[in-house]
Design an enzyme around this catalytic site. Sequence first.
Site, PDB file in Angstrom:
ATOM      1  N   CYS A  21      12.448 118.667  -2.812  1.00 26.37           N
ATOM      2  CA  CYS A  21      13.412 117.579  -2.641  1.00 26.37           C
ATOM      3  C   CYS A  21      14.763 118.070  -2.148  1.00 26.37           C
ATOM      4  O   CYS A  21      15.630 117.264  -1.815  1.00 26.37           O
ATOM      5  CB  CYS A  21      13.564 116.817  -3.955  1.00 26.37           C
ATOM      6  SG  CYS A  21      12.123 115.806  -4.347  1.00 26.37           S
ATOM      7  N   ASP A  72       6.686 109.800  -0.073  1.00 23.87           N
ATOM      8  CA  ASP A  72       7.512 110.982  -0.295  1.00 23.87           C
ATOM      9  C   ASP A  72       6.746 112.210   0.174  1.00 23.87           C
ATOM     10  O   ASP A  72       5.545 112.336  -0.089  1.00 23.87           O
ATOM     11  CB  ASP A  72       7.864 111.122  -1.785  1.00 23.87           C
ATOM     12  CG  ASP A  72       9.158 111.893  -1.992  1.00 23.87           C
ATOM     13  OD1 ASP A  72       9.324 112.957  -1.350  1.00 23.87           O
ATOM     14  OD2 ASP A  72      10.003 111.453  -2.785  1.00 23.87           O
TER      15      ASP A  72
END
Length: 359
Positions: A21, A72
């Site tokens: 991330c 994601d």
Amino acid sequence: MMTTDTRDPNRLTAWAHGGGCGCKIAPAALQRLLAQVPPHLAPPELLVGTATSDDAAVYRLRDDLALVATTDFFTPVVDDAFDFGVIAATNALSDVYAMGGQPLLALALVGMPINQLPEAVIARVLEGGAAGCRAAGVALAGGHSIDTVEPIYGLAAIGTVHPDHVKTNAGAQPGDVLVLGKPLGVGLLSAALKKGVLDADGYAQMRRWTTLLNRAGAALGALPGVHAMTDVTGFGLAGHLLELCRAAGLVATVDRAALPVLDVSWALLRQGIATGASGRNWASYGDAVDLSALPQPEQALWQTLITDPQTSGGLLVACAPDALDAVQAAFARAQGRPGWVIGHLQAAPAGTPPSVCLR
């Protein structure tokens, strides 16, 4: 003339400019980009769209059923191919849980340097992703793949939620208690791994928490005393908490002594290890974070910690004080221990913008 890439296929992090991330576009840059996108169709059935920077979209199918849709994906945060797949899948499914939903179906998103990485390594990434879905009881039903310069893996995930149980960034209320589901410091560990200074114990801590499903989210969504929920990922604790505050016009006070931090992260902090994303995060929203109550020598350490990008981080819950026991019980059932109470919310004083204060 064709050249051969000499990077070690057993070190996936060497193939990526960033990892996990921490690869997210910085919040300020993302806001500038999105501001240039014209308004789009928002039918009444779209319960959650882009307005509140939430983790997933929610679309009502009928009075008692809504779809949760999200995606994601990222570049490697670890070197082990199987672990990379598990972590990426766990992280992607978290966005469904963060809305109070239950994930049902996923499609894999795969980008690989197909002529540089051995097929056996790529296959292990896919195996890991499938294992992450299987652990969540999610059907991995297909996907899409392309040939890329860096390895990329993630999911497009679909779940369901009762429309009355949807939890967004915008529902927090003055007086709410803040509860965090996982400890901080994953970004520091991934940075140490890339530098070759993370020991076996540090890696074990990192793998344990990044592969822990945020499955408590579905139970938390059903609690009326839970007013808002998100997961802490690439923007760090301060960034995702600030999104909650801005959506509801609130100020958050966080007790630094109550923050859970992975043991090895403190040693890494004092060695000066940090991710590039941490600095980008602070540049994006640091003017809304107050560290003045901290001793001056400690401010830089805490700044790095609360902006540290958390790959597959924990749920962040804003709940009424009288719902705290139920929230803690939901965390305990899902992951073996209660969440950590880290602070509270209050109304922003008149003329004062929403902010986060660390004390």
